[in-house]
Design a protein around this motif. Structure first.
Motif, PDB file in Angstrom:
ATOM      1  N   TYR A  29       0.800  -1.247   0.134  1.00 28.06           N
ATOM      2  CA  TYR A  29      -0.107  -0.037   0.044  1.00 28.06           C
ATOM      3  C   TYR A  29       0.725   1.088   0.065  1.00 28.06           C
ATOM      4  CZ  TYR A  29      -2.871   3.755   2.044  1.00 28.06           C
ATOM      5  OH  TYR A  29      -3.241   4.808   2.429  1.00 28.06           O
ATOM      6  N   SER A  30       1.703   1.327   0.792  1.00 35.09           N
ATOM      7  CA  SER A  30       2.773   2.457   1.244  1.00 35.09           C
ATOM      8  C   SER A  30       3.467   2.546  -0.349  1.00 35.09           C
ATOM      9  CB  SER A  30       4.037   2.332   2.060  1.00 35.09           C
ATOM     10  OG  SER A  30       3.127   2.480   3.469  1.00 35.09           O
ATOM     11  N   ILE A  31       4.049   1.579  -0.861  1.00 38.41           N
ATOM     12  CA  ILE A  31       4.684   1.832  -2.145  1.00 38.41           C
ATOM     13  C   ILE A  31       3.642   2.329  -3.317  1.00 38.41           C
ATOM     14  CG2 ILE A  31       5.932   0.569  -3.671  1.00 38.41           C
ATOM     15  CD1 ILE A  31       6.889  -1.313  -1.710  1.00 38.41           C
ATOM     16  N   ALA A  32       2.732   1.805  -3.150  1.00 38.56           N
ATOM     17  CA  ALA A  32       1.721   2.117  -4.171  1.00 38.56           C
ATOM     18  C   ALA A  32       1.209   3.600  -4.192  1.00 38.56           C
ATOM     19  CB  ALA A  32       0.298   1.240  -4.244  1.00 38.56           C
ATOM     20  N   VAL A  33       1.119   4.111  -3.022  1.00 30.80           N
ATOM     21  CA  VAL A  33       0.837   5.454  -2.860  1.00 30.80           C
ATOM     22  C   VAL A  33       1.949   6.689  -3.148  1.00 30.80           C
ATOM     23  CG1 VAL A  33       0.580   7.303  -1.219  1.00 30.80           C
ATOM     24  CG2 VAL A  33      -0.692   5.203  -0.913  1.00 30.80           C
ATOM     25  N   ASP A  34       3.264   6.089  -3.023  1.00 31.93           N
ATOM     26  CA  ASP A  34       4.231   6.579  -3.202  1.00 31.93           C
ATOM     27  C   ASP A  34       4.565   6.732  -5.106  1.00 31.93           C
ATOM     28  OD1 ASP A  34       4.968   7.213  -0.776  1.00 31.93           O
ATOM     29  OD2 ASP A  34       6.571   5.738  -0.518  1.00 31.93           O
ATOM     30  N   ASP A  35       4.239   5.560  -5.395  1.00 30.77           N
ATOM     31  CA  ASP A  35       4.313   5.384  -6.888  1.00 30.77           C
ATOM     32  C   ASP A  35       2.967   6.010  -7.650  1.00 30.77           C
ATOM     33  OD1 ASP A  35       6.571   4.130  -6.355  1.00 30.77           O
ATOM     34  OD2 ASP A  35       5.730   2.170  -7.113  1.00 30.77           O
ATOM     35  N   ALA A  95      -6.490  10.261  -5.723  1.00 30.67           N
ATOM     36  CA  ALA A  95      -6.145  10.941  -6.851  1.00 30.67           C
ATOM     37  C   ALA A  95      -6.340  12.328  -6.501  1.00 30.67           C
ATOM     38  CB  ALA A  95      -7.410  10.844  -7.939  1.00 30.67           C
ATOM     39  N   GLY A  96      -6.994  12.872  -5.536  1.00 32.26           N
ATOM     40  CA  GLY A  96      -6.638  14.300  -5.111  1.00 32.26           C
ATOM     41  C   GLY A  96      -5.267  14.699  -4.220  1.00 32.26           C
ATOM     42  N   MET A  97      -5.227  13.468  -3.590  1.00 35.80           N
ATOM     43  CA  MET A  97      -3.859  13.382  -2.791  1.00 35.80           C
ATOM     44  C   MET A  97      -2.819  13.397  -3.499  1.00 35.80           C
ATOM     45  SD  MET A  97      -4.459  13.929   0.733  1.00 35.80           S
ATOM     46  CE  MET A  97      -5.617  14.947   0.136  1.00 35.80           C
ATOM     47  N   MET A  98      -2.606  12.576  -4.531  1.00 36.64           N
ATOM     48  CA  MET A  98      -1.618  12.385  -5.375  1.00 36.64           C
ATOM     49  C   MET A  98      -1.527  13.583  -6.267  1.00 36.64           C
ATOM     50  SD  MET A  98      -2.443   8.410  -6.635  1.00 36.64           S
ATOM     51  CE  MET A  98      -2.120   7.034  -5.369  1.00 36.64           C
ATOM     52  N   THR A 132      -3.506   0.116  -7.863  1.00 38.58           N
ATOM     53  CA  THR A 132      -3.227  -0.711  -6.736  1.00 38.58           C
ATOM     54  C   THR A 132      -3.591  -0.391  -5.353  1.00 38.58           C
ATOM     55  OG1 THR A 132      -1.359  -1.486  -7.936  1.00 38.58           O
ATOM     56  CG2 THR A 132      -1.032  -1.842  -5.670  1.00 38.58           C
ATOM     57  N   VAL A 133      -3.733   1.189  -5.166  1.00 34.55           N
ATOM     58  CA  VAL A 133      -3.974   1.449  -3.648  1.00 34.55           C
ATOM     59  C   VAL A 133      -5.516   1.315  -3.752  1.00 34.55           C
ATOM     60  CG1 VAL A 133      -4.577   3.593  -2.583  1.00 34.55           C
ATOM     61  CG2 VAL A 133      -2.397   3.426  -3.667  1.00 34.55           C
ATOM     62  N   VAL A 134      -6.325   1.183  -4.625  1.00 38.55           N
ATOM     63  CA  VAL A 134      -7.776   1.062  -4.398  1.00 38.55           C
ATOM     64  C   VAL A 134      -7.912  -0.345  -4.231  1.00 38.55           C
ATOM     65  CG1 VAL A 134      -9.976   1.131  -5.521  1.00 38.55           C
ATOM     66  CG2 VAL A 134      -8.715   3.079  -5.578  1.00 38.55           C
ATOM     67  N   ARG A 135      -7.374  -1.387  -4.835  1.00 34.53           N
ATOM     68  CA  ARG A 135      -7.548  -2.667  -4.906  1.00 34.53           C
ATOM     69  C   ARG A 135      -6.759  -3.218  -3.496  1.00 34.53           C
ATOM     70  NH1 ARG A 135      -4.541  -6.363  -7.759  1.00 34.53           N
ATOM     71  NH2 ARG A 135      -6.193  -7.885  -7.332  1.00 34.53           N
ATOM     72  N   CYS A 136      -6.343  -2.394  -2.630  1.00 37.34           N
ATOM     73  CA  CYS A 136      -5.643  -2.699  -1.251  1.00 37.34           C
ATOM     74  C   CYS A 136      -7.026  -2.681  -0.286  1.00 37.34           C
ATOM     75  CB  CYS A 136      -4.846  -1.781  -0.901  1.00 37.34           C
ATOM     76  SG  CYS A 136      -3.142  -2.060  -1.449  1.00 37.34           S
ATOM     77  N   PHE A 137      -8.103  -2.309  -0.661  1.00 36.69           N
ATOM     78  CA  PHE A 137      -9.462  -1.991  -0.005  1.00 36.69           C
ATOM     79  C   PHE A 137     -10.461  -2.967  -0.383  1.00 36.69           C
ATOM     80  CE2 PHE A 137      -7.264   1.898   0.802  1.00 36.69           C
ATOM     81  CZ  PHE A 137      -7.563   2.317   2.090  1.00 36.69           C
ATOM     82  N   ALA A 138     -11.108  -3.664   0.382  1.00 37.72           N
ATOM     83  CA  ALA A 138     -12.574  -4.291   0.395  1.00 37.72           C
ATOM     84  C   ALA A 138     -13.381  -3.434  -0.485  1.00 37.72           C
ATOM     85  CB  ALA A 138     -13.196  -4.575   1.600  1.00 37.72           C
ATOM     86  N   ASP A 139     -14.406  -3.998  -1.362  1.00 38.67           N
ATOM     87  CA  ASP A 139     -15.053  -3.220  -2.312  1.00 38.67           C
ATOM     88  C   ASP A 139     -15.737  -2.034  -1.468  1.00 38.67           C
ATOM     89  OD1 ASP A 139     -14.547  -4.764  -4.453  1.00 38.67           O
ATOM     90  OD2 ASP A 139     -16.347  -6.069  -4.242  1.00 38.67           O
ATOM     91  N   ASP A 140     -16.384  -2.063  -0.235  1.00 37.63           N
ATOM     92  CA  ASP A 140     -16.899  -1.271   0.594  1.00 37.63           C
ATOM     93  C   ASP A 140     -16.102  -0.670   1.836  1.00 37.63           C
ATOM     94  OD1 ASP A 140     -16.860  -3.352   2.235  1.00 37.63           O
ATOM     95  OD2 ASP A 140     -18.709  -3.426   3.019  1.00 37.63           O
ATOM     96  N   GLY A 141     -14.529  -0.896   1.407  1.00 34.75           N
ATOM     97  CA  GLY A 141     -13.728  -0.481   2.468  1.00 34.75           C
ATOM     98  C   GLY A 141     -13.745   1.094   2.516  1.00 34.75           C
TER      99      GLY A 141
END
Length: 192
Positions: free
Chosen positions: A38-44, A78-81, A49-58
């Motif tokens: 998750y951390s790597i995906a956020v930084d990249d 996307a806004g944070m990125m 991948t970030v979204v797939r780290c969460f359950a559908d209703d996560g």
């Protein structure tokens, strides 16, 4: 998390308990990988991948606001990125309590981050309070993730700001108190 439950081991005495112990170790390792990836995906800026780290209703909670579901999480991240030029999240300790039978877990992950906001470098220390869910495929995801900051300061303010209770100082906003440790029940009662 309960110190005794989390740090006590009991040796397996039969095949069933051996399998359960092995599954718990595998589950914990997969959850630690989830936290790191998750951390790597956020930084990249790997939004998919970030979204797939969460359950559908996560859900993800930050500064008292909760974002839930893949579409809402995608928009939030996307806004944070868009906002942060460069980020480096460094996960540190990660303690996990797994219920292997239920396919659920809770965890506390600590970390530090370097964040470029415009031309300003911020330093942060954070904690994630997590709930995890094992999908039918066996893959672990975040059911809920809450971010709390000890500090989030411009790097030049670290020498004076770290000891101040108002340690969250994002450019263009009024300083606010850190989310912890002062709010923890032990902070003011450790001598009692």
């Amino acid at each position: 998390m309960n110190l005794d439950d989390t740090t006590t081991t009991i040796l397996a005495t039969d095949e069933t308990s051996t399998r359960r112990a092995l599954r718990e170790l595998a589950d914990k390792d997969a959850i630690r990988a989830l936290g790191a990836l998750y951390s790597i995906a956020v930084d990249d800026h790997d939004l998919a991948t970030v979204v797939r780290c969460f359950a559908d209703d996560g859900s993800f909670t930050r500064a008292g606001t909760t974002y839930a579901g893949h579409a809402v999480l995608r928009e939030f991240y996307a806004g944070m990125m868009d906002r942060y030029v460069t980020t480096l999240h460094i996960p540190n300790s990660h303690v996990i309590d797994v219920d292997t039978e239920a396919g659920t877990a809770t965890g506390l992950l600590t970390g530090q981050a370097e964040l470029a906001l415009g031309n300003q470098l911020l330093m942060a220390a954070y904690r994630y309070d997590d709930s995890y869910l094992r999908l039918d495929t066996g893959r672990w995801v975040f059911a809920a993730r809450e971010l709390r900051f000890m500090y989030n300061l411009p790097v030049e303010q670290m020498p004076t700001g770290f000891a101040d209770a108002r340690r969250i100082r994002l450019p263009g906003t009024a300083p606010v108190e850190g989310d912890f440790p002062e709010t923890l029940p032990t902070w003011s009662t450790y001598r009692g």
